[in-house]
Design an enzyme around this catalytic site. Structure first.
Site, short mmCIF file in Angstrom:
data_model
loop_
_atom_site.label_atom_id
_atom_site.label_comp_id
_atom_site.label_asym_id
_atom_site.label_seq_id
_atom_site.Cartn_x
_atom_site.Cartn_y
_atom_site.Cartn_z
N TYR A 138 -6.81 -42.74 43.69
CA TYR A 138 -6.28 -42.67 42.34
C TYR A 138 -7.46 -42.66 41.38
O TYR A 138 -8.14 -43.68 41.22
CB TYR A 138 -5.38 -43.88 42.10
CG TYR A 138 -4.59 -43.89 40.81
CD1 TYR A 138 -4.55 -42.79 39.96
CD2 TYR A 138 -3.86 -45.01 40.46
CE1 TYR A 138 -3.80 -42.83 38.79
CE2 TYR A 138 -3.11 -45.06 39.30
CZ TYR A 138 -3.09 -43.97 38.46
OH TYR A 138 -2.36 -44.02 37.30
N LYS A 166 -4.63 -38.50 43.35
CA LYS A 166 -3.82 -38.47 42.14
C LYS A 166 -4.82 -38.56 41.00
O LYS A 166 -5.47 -39.58 40.80
CB LYS A 166 -2.83 -39.63 42.12
CG LYS A 166 -1.76 -39.48 41.04
CD LYS A 166 -2.10 -40.24 39.79
CE LYS A 166 -0.94 -40.21 38.81
NZ LYS A 166 -1.15 -41.06 37.62
#
Length: 308
Positions: A138, A166
């Site tokens: 992330y 992400k």
């Protein structure tokens, strides 16, 4: 259309409904998930930034993931954030989330600690060794203050430590460079966390979208994604333009009375209340909930975008 990796499509970062007295709203969460599934999403990202995760107790996190896994029952992947400061703590959290039903975990860079590239690489490797589910990175420097560089992420991808990223860096150049660096890895998934330039991200090679606004209008983001996958860029642009206008709900709160984080997440919650999906827009303490004036402004935006 080109082949897709296992993780792809619209995977919203799901909000966490609370009752008026601040408890986890179990029925509200089920209704939110049903709203998302009915909208055609391809997965659920639980315990991300939109979930108010840093404000949640360990028990609340467990409840949310277990309830989600039970309700979804394998119909879509349940991807769960493992949030903590350092590798050993993130690994423990990742194991707890896996035990609670996570199909994959999402891990940010360490925060608070003073670190370097070698430690960040080992941070992700430690977590990967601790669980038997796929690990996503992330990239969210606005929260960790440590950008994950293209070369670092590509190294983790090539060695199999991570299956995807992400990306919430707002660095579109690095996003494009990461796609170029991983385009020969067919099972590597690159997701954008953007709300308002998802069509551009898809044109740059994104495999999917993780928009917080997807809580409000999941079907709109699915239409955008499917249009982009079909190469209908005009249709994708039109849908994105409408969603960009819908995103102005995050500007409805009075900034002198509410923090930026509460204004954005509170707008998603207030919109879902207006749509009849959940009953309360209560935020996690100490965040402030949006008032009736903001709700009225949000209602008008929902109406002009065809959601009411």
């Amino acid at each position: 259309m080109s082949a897709q990796p296992a993780f792809h499509g619209v995977i919203p970062p799901v909000i966490t409904p609370r009752t008026a007295n601040g408890e986890i709203d179990r029925e509200g969460l089920q209704r939110v998930i049903r709203h998302l599934l009915d909208g055609g999403v391809h997965g659920l990202f639980m315990l991300g930034s939109s979930a108010e995760t840093p404000y949640m107790s360990n028990e609340e996190r467990r409840q949310v993931v277990e309830l989600t896994a039970e309700f979804v029952d394998g119909s879509v992947p349940v991807i769960v954030g493992a949030n903590d400061q350092t590798a050993v703590r993130v690994a423990d959290e990742a194991r707890r989330m896996t035990d609670s039903g996570a199909d994959a975990v999402v891990v940010s860079s360490p925060y608070y600690v003073i670190t370097d590239r070698h430690e960040i690489l080992d941070h992700f490797r430690c977590v990967r060794e601790a669980v038997n589910v796929p690990v996503f990175a992330y990239n969210v420097p606005v929260r960790t203050h440590i950008p994950l560089t293209v070369d670092l992420l590509a190294e983790l991808a090539r060695e199999g430590t991570i299956v995807g990223v992400k990306d919430s860096s707002n660095d579109d150049v690095s996003f494009r460079q990461l796609r170029l660096a991983t385009r020969d890895l067919p099972e590597f998934s690159l997701f954008t966390g953007h709300e308002v330039v998802c069509d551009g991200a898809m044109l740059s090679g994104a495999d999917g979208l993780v928009p917080g606004l997807g809580n409000v209008d999941p079907a709109g983001y699915v239409r955008l994604y499917e249009a982009a996958r079909a190469g209908d860029w005009e249709a994708a642009r039109r849908e994105q333009d409408r969603l960009a206008d819908l995103f102005t709900i995050v500007t409805c709160a009075d900034p002198s009375k509410i923090s930026g984080g509460a204004a954005g997440l509170g707008a998603f919650k207030s919109a879902l209340v207006e749509l009849g999906v959940m009953e309360s827009n209560t935020m996690s303490r100490p965040m402030v909930s949006l008032d009736d004036h903001a709700a009225a402004s949000i209602r008008r935006i929902l109406e002009r975008n065809g959601l009411l």
